[in-house]
Enzyme design. Structure first.
Site, mmCIF file in Angstrom:
data_model
loop_
_atom_site.group_PDB
_atom_site.id
_atom_site.type_symbol
_atom_site.label_atom_id
_atom_site.label_comp_id
_atom_site.label_asym_id
_atom_site.label_seq_id
_atom_site.Cartn_x
_atom_site.Cartn_y
_atom_site.Cartn_z
ATOM 1 N N THR A 1 0.823 -1.219 0.000
ATOM 2 C CA THR A 1 0.000 0.000 0.000
ATOM 3 C C THR A 1 0.857 1.268 0.000
ATOM 4 O OG1 THR A 1 -0.069 -0.146 2.405
ATOM 5 C CG2 THR A 1 -1.963 -1.049 1.215
ATOM 6 N N GLY A 2 2.189 1.112 0.086
ATOM 7 C CA GLY A 2 3.077 2.275 0.163
ATOM 8 C C GLY A 2 3.510 2.772 -1.212
ATOM 9 N N ASN A 3 4.236 3.879 -1.205
ATOM 10 C CA ASN A 3 4.743 4.463 -2.460
ATOM 11 C C ASN A 3 5.578 3.461 -3.242
ATOM 12 O OD1 ASN A 3 3.720 7.015 -2.079
ATOM 13 N ND2 ASN A 3 5.558 7.788 -1.056
ATOM 14 N N LYS B 1 -3.988 -2.748 9.661
ATOM 15 C CA LYS B 1 -4.975 -1.668 9.440
ATOM 16 C C LYS B 1 -5.363 -1.538 7.968
ATOM 17 C CE LYS B 1 -1.910 2.440 9.359
ATOM 18 N NZ LYS B 1 -1.523 2.468 7.984
ATOM 19 N N CYS C 1 17.924 5.525 -2.374
ATOM 20 C CA CYS C 1 17.517 6.087 -3.676
ATOM 21 C C CYS C 1 18.574 7.006 -4.292
ATOM 22 C CB CYS C 1 16.194 6.826 -3.528
ATOM 23 S SG CYS C 1 16.038 7.736 -1.984
ATOM 24 N N PRO D 1 -4.456 30.696 4.993
ATOM 25 C CA PRO D 1 -3.767 30.711 6.286
ATOM 26 C C PRO D 1 -4.601 30.233 7.471
ATOM 27 C CG PRO D 1 -3.443 32.761 5.089
ATOM 28 C CD PRO D 1 -4.484 32.000 4.348
ATOM 29 N N ARG E 1 16.314 18.194 0.999
ATOM 30 C CA ARG E 1 14.914 17.898 0.605
ATOM 31 C C ARG E 1 14.348 19.121 -0.096
ATOM 32 N NH1 ARG E 1 13.319 12.963 0.573
ATOM 33 N NH2 ARG E 1 13.652 12.593 2.796
ATOM 34 N N HIS F 1 14.509 12.531 -7.872
ATOM 35 C CA HIS F 1 15.662 13.116 -7.174
ATOM 36 C C HIS F 1 16.650 13.662 -8.214
ATOM 37 C CE1 HIS F 1 14.154 11.471 -3.562
ATOM 38 N NE2 HIS F 1 15.087 10.613 -3.239
ATOM 39 N N ASN G 1 12.925 8.472 -8.109
ATOM 40 C CA ASN G 1 13.401 7.809 -6.890
ATOM 41 C C ASN G 1 12.558 6.613 -6.489
ATOM 42 O OD1 ASN G 1 11.689 10.271 -6.366
ATOM 43 N ND2 ASN G 1 11.519 9.311 -4.369
HETATM 44 N N1 LIG Z 1 10.422 6.317 -1.237
HETATM 45 C C1 LIG Z 1 11.658 6.156 -1.688
HETATM 46 O O1 LIG Z 1 12.165 6.908 -2.562
HETATM 47 C C2 LIG Z 1 12.483 5.024 -1.176
HETATM 48 C C3 LIG Z 1 13.664 4.755 -1.817
HETATM 49 C C4 LIG Z 1 14.461 3.721 -1.362
HETATM 50 C C5 LIG Z 1 14.036 3.000 -0.281
HETATM 51 N N2 LIG Z 1 12.880 3.282 0.339
HETATM 52 C C6 LIG Z 1 12.484 2.451 1.474
HETATM 53 O O2 LIG Z 1 11.347 1.670 1.129
HETATM 54 C C7 LIG Z 1 10.561 1.435 2.295
HETATM 55 C C8 LIG Z 1 9.124 1.868 2.034
HETATM 56 O O3 LIG Z 1 9.091 3.257 1.702
HETATM 57 P P1 LIG Z 1 7.784 3.960 1.146
HETATM 58 O O4 LIG Z 1 8.259 5.270 0.631
HETATM 59 O O5 LIG Z 1 7.022 3.063 0.237
HETATM 60 O O6 LIG Z 1 6.938 4.160 2.505
HETATM 61 P P2 LIG Z 1 5.354 4.370 2.683
HETATM 62 O O7 LIG Z 1 4.776 4.983 1.465
HETATM 63 O O8 LIG Z 1 5.187 5.064 3.979
HETATM 64 O O9 LIG Z 1 4.755 2.876 2.800
HETATM 65 C C9 LIG Z 1 5.111 2.018 3.861
HETATM 66 C C10 LIG Z 1 4.528 0.635 3.609
HETATM 67 O O10 LIG Z 1 4.991 -0.261 4.635
HETATM 68 C C11 LIG Z 1 3.865 -0.846 5.286
HETATM 69 N N3 LIG Z 1 4.197 -1.076 6.707
HETATM 70 C C12 LIG Z 1 4.778 -0.204 7.542
HETATM 71 N N4 LIG Z 1 4.914 -0.781 8.766
HETATM 72 C C13 LIG Z 1 4.381 -2.018 8.670
HETATM 73 C C14 LIG Z 1 4.204 -3.102 9.589
HETATM 74 N N5 LIG Z 1 4.614 -3.022 10.855
HETATM 75 N N6 LIG Z 1 3.635 -4.232 9.143
HETATM 76 C C15 LIG Z 1 3.217 -4.337 7.866
HETATM 77 N N7 LIG Z 1 3.346 -3.352 6.943
HETATM 78 C C16 LIG Z 1 3.932 -2.205 7.355
HETATM 79 C C17 LIG Z 1 2.740 0.165 5.109
HETATM 80 O O11 LIG Z 1 1.509 -0.490 5.274
HETATM 81 P P3 LIG Z 1 0.195 0.356 5.773
HETATM 82 O O12 LIG Z 1 -0.276 1.149 4.589
HETATM 83 O O13 LIG Z 1 -0.739 -0.727 6.169
HETATM 84 O O14 LIG Z 1 0.655 1.210 6.907
HETATM 85 C C18 LIG Z 1 2.997 0.607 3.673
HETATM 86 O O15 LIG Z 1 2.528 -0.381 2.778
HETATM 87 C C19 LIG Z 1 11.276 2.193 3.420
HETATM 88 O O16 LIG Z 1 12.158 1.297 4.065
HETATM 89 C C20 LIG Z 1 12.067 3.234 2.696
HETATM 90 O O17 LIG Z 1 13.181 3.663 3.423
HETATM 91 C C21 LIG Z 1 12.063 4.279 -0.094
#
Ligand SMILES: NC(=O)c1ccc[n+]([C@@H]2O[C@H](COP(=O)([O-])OP(=O)(O)OC[C@H]3O[C@@H](n4cnc5c(N)ncnc54)[C@H](OP(=O)(O)O)[C@@H]3O)[C@@H](O)[C@H]2O)c1
Length: 340
Positions: free
Chosen positions: A11-13, A39, A130, A180, A236, A243, A316
């Site tokens: 469900t994450g990015n 959840k 990234c 605002p 940032r 990026h 990224n």
């Molecule tokens: N974004 C980037 O550019 C990037 C690049 C390289 C690496 N990363 C790494 O990739 C990972 C994910 O990043 P993201 O950007 O996709 O984050 P995000 O959008 O916040 O998504 C996080 C995901 O992890 C799940 N999750 C978190 N805690 C969990 C738990 N305890 N049990 C089961 N599922 C859990 C969330 O599920 P729910 O929706 O249910 O909370 C969601 O699907 C991180 O480690 C980040 O450092 C990200």
């Protein structure tokens, strides 16, 4: 026969982008499990034409599954990746948890594909940060030709690198600037991100550098060559996806800017867009949804004997995370599992 694949963090990015890329690249998937936290149980995510419902990572049994792409953050990775690996499922992890573990290969397939054999020590493979991933695809072919001594890099990193909450904060705060009464103070970021830039990503270390900056140093050494010196400033910026990096490179040997341009044109994963005219370079909004790392503004640095400057832009969520992870899965399939 294909693979039984798990996407944890669907469900994450990054997880959603992993599903897009598995589909776009026709990864040979026989069965796909999409997992998130409790959840999100039942939340729908897209995989090509299909819609899948997420299940709970906490209760999932990894036995009989071939590959798990993890994008859940370090805390959840610590809890669940060893469980998956122990059950015989090879984990490709996006968090920083295992990147510096000598028993875990850290892979960018265009750069150090041969490191894949190291997966068997823990059944875990790490995906780099990234900002490192996009930089090393450009550094490696130049290093092979002229041996890099030192890299000075400044990054301009999008808010999607900070997850869903990062995107929401930029969106909501940007709107609130015009309204605002609807104040949206900084939560995910340490200062206002809308119409601003923040020279701080991840925690501060005793040295004064941030963990994000340290990651670029340590990961470049592990992936390309431990003798390369790197110094980074990670910033940032209010961009949603993509990026950018201004990279200054000092070489042992002379490397002409035209030859560097030709080397990069031939390099895997790299697209050179470098015209010395208005708009003859790539900006983050143009790289979104693309597989390539774009290189522009290649030019000699006349302040040192053997120096070059370049501008490096990539999606990224793709090369910096999901694409690289799927490329590792492809490498694993071709060289090790050989099922597809
Ligand atoms: N974004 C980037 O550019 C990037 C690049 C390289 C690496 N990363 C790494 O990739 C990972 C994910 O990043 P993201 O950007 O996709 O984050 P995000 O959008 O916040 O998504 C996080 C995901 O992890 C799940 N999750 C978190 N805690 C969990 C738990 N305890 N049990 C089961 N599922 C859990 C969330 O599920 P729910 O929706 O249910 O909370 C969601 O699907 C991180 O480690 C980040 O450092 C990200």
């Amino acid at each position: 026969m294909g693979y039984r694949v798990v996407v944890a963090g669907a469900t994450g990015n990054v997880g959603r982008e992993m599903l897009n890329i598995l589909s776009e690249r026709h990864f040979p998937v026989d069965e796909l499990a999409v997992l998130a936290s409790r959840k999100s149980l039942g939340t729908e995510v897209s995989f090509g034409e299909k819609t899948l419902k997420t299940t709970d990572l906490d209760t999932f049994d990894f036995t009989g599954w071939d590959i798990a792409l993890f994008a859940v953050g370090s805390e959840a990775t610590k809890q669940y990746a060893p469980k998956a690996a122990k059950a015989g499922c090879i984990v490709i992890d996006n968090s920083s948890l295992y990147r510096y573990d000598p028993d875990v290969p850290l892979i960018v397939p265009e750069v150090n594909a041969d490191a894949i054999t190291g997966y068997s020590k823990k059944n875990i493979i790490a995906n780099p940060n990234c900002s490192t991933a996009q930089m090393v695809v450009a550094l490696k072919p130049l290093h092979d030709r002229a041996t890099i001594k030192r890299v000075v890099v400044s990054t301009y990193q999008s808010v999607s690198g900070a997850g869903k909450e990062g995107i929401d904060e930029l969106w909501d705060q940007t709107k609130s600037i015009y309204n605002p009464v609807d104040d949206k103070p900084a939560r995910k970021f340490t200062k206002q991100i809308a119409f601003n830039v923040i020279p701080h990503i991840d925690a501060f270390m005793d040295s004064g550098e941030t963990k994000e900056e340290w990651k670029m140093v340590a990961e470049t050494k592990k992936i390309v060559d431990p003798s390369i010196k790197v110094t980074a400033t990670c910033v940032r910026v209010p961009v949603f996806v993509g990026h950018s990096e201004a990279v200054n490179i000092e070489f042992e040997d002379h490397l002409d800017e035209d030859e560097a341009r030709e080397i990069l044109r031939e390099a895997p994963g790299v697209m050179v867009i470098d015209k010395r005219e208005d708009g003859g370079y790539v900006t983050p909004v143009e790289c979104v949804g693309d597989f390539a790392t774009f290189i522009s503004r290649i030019r000699q640095d006349s302040t040192i004997d053997n120096g070059l400057n370049l501008w490096c832009v990539s999606d990224n969520l793709r090369k910096g995370a999901a694409l690289n992870a799927v490329q590792i899965a492809e490498l694993l399939g071709n060289r090790v599992l050989q099922k597809g």
